[in-house]
Design an enzyme around this catalytic site. Structure first.
Site, short mmCIF file in Angstrom:
data_model
loop_
_atom_site.label_atom_id
_atom_site.label_comp_id
_atom_site.label_asym_id
_atom_site.label_seq_id
_atom_site.Cartn_x
_atom_site.Cartn_y
_atom_site.Cartn_z
N SER A 59 0.84 -1.20 0.00
CA SER A 59 0.00 0.00 0.00
C SER A 59 0.87 1.24 0.00
O SER A 59 2.10 1.16 0.08
CB SER A 59 -0.92 0.02 1.24
N SER B 140 12.01 9.97 6.78
CA SER B 140 10.88 10.85 6.98
C SER B 140 11.40 12.23 7.37
O SER B 140 12.52 12.35 7.88
CB SER B 140 9.98 10.30 8.10
N TYR C 236 9.33 7.11 16.78
CA TYR C 236 9.42 7.14 15.31
C TYR C 236 10.55 8.06 14.87
O TYR C 236 11.37 7.69 14.01
CB TYR C 236 8.08 7.63 14.76
N THR D 254 -1.38 8.68 2.68
CA THR D 254 -1.37 7.23 2.83
C THR D 254 -2.11 6.88 4.12
O THR D 254 -2.69 7.75 4.77
CB THR D 254 0.07 6.69 2.91
#
Length: 264
Positions: free
Chosen positions: A16, A140, A153, A188
């Site tokens: 995905s 990121s 994260y 997303t």
């Protein structure tokens, strides 16, 4: 330059989002693909959507429980040696430090840092022997900015950025290239699938994610960076400006970031 046509590309997190978009774009360019994620049915859906499904192999893989050497052997059994590895699989976070369990922190580090390191480490010896190969690390903007409610994260993505920079410096003479990718907000399911402090899924789409760039535009930028051998690429909107602000006006950035963070 790293050409996509007739290149064997292994993409993790390909069921995905950015991974799926990368697979579809690479298939259009004539690449041979190995697609990995946990959900085999979704991988098969992506495979069917590719320009030439006969040049696409599905390799289900749980990156929280795998052996790097065994995974590489299975991937290379599909179409031969891997020319490009895209470490895209990962999970985000939506919880404050004081509400996050150590189990969640360890899960974030395992999936977002240790898994791509393990796959890279397993593939690099063959790339060095062949004197060519390209590793794409999907980090990121949170790997450049310590984003609130993403302590684990951000930590994992910062670690991935440092690993990539150091590995690039070590291996460039061996023909192994590294591209670090720093997406900002991309439309997303990342915020839906993000973990809360107790490990449960966040379950909602952030308004910033909903207003982000498309996965298809993100994939275009990534493949352009790979084909032109860019060492780093960043994409997004205002979040890219914040990264620049941090670099050139760190005190102003800190002031703004702290005041944009909701109270407990």
């Amino acid at each position: 330059m790293t050409q996509l046509r007739d290149t064997t590309i292994w993409i993790t997190g390909a069921s995905s989002g950015i991974g799926e978009a990368l697979a579809l774009k690479a298939a259009e360019s004539g690449a041979k693909l190995v697609l990995s994620a946990r959900r085999e049915a979704e991988l098969q859906r992506v495979r069917t959507a590719c320009a030439d499904p006969s040049k696409v192999a599905v390799l289900p893989l749980d990156l929280l429980a795998f052996d790097g050497g065994d995974a590489v052997a299975k991937a290379e059994a599909c179409f031969g040696p891997i020319d490009v590895l895209v470490n895209n699989a990962g999970i985000s976070q939506r919880s404050r430090l004081v509400d996050t369990s150590m189990e969640v922190y360890r899960q974030l580090m395992e999936l977002d840092f240790f898994a791509p390191v393990a796959l890279t480490r397993a593939l690099v010896p063959g790339m060095r022997t062949r004197k060519r190969g390209h590793i794409v690390m999907i980090s990121s903007i949170a790997g450049r900015i310590g984003a609130p409610q993403r302590t684990g994260y951000s930590a994992a993505k910062f670690a991935l950025a440092g690993f990539t920079e150091a590995a690039r410096a070590e291996l460039w003479r061996d023909g192994v290239r590294f591209t670090a990718v720093y997406p900002g907000y991309v439309r997303t399911q990342i915020s839906v699938n993000a973990v809360k402090g107790d490990g449960r899924a966040n379950g909602v789409t952030d308004h910033n994610i909903a207003g982000g760039i498309s996965a298809e535009d993100c994939a275009d930028d990534i493949w352009d960076a790979v084909e032109t051998n860019q060492e780093e690429v960043m994409m997004g909107g205002k979040e890219v400006f914040y990264e620049r602000l941090k670099r050139y006006a760190p005190q102003l950035f800190s002031f703004a970031l702290k005041r944009s963070t909701p109270k407990a």
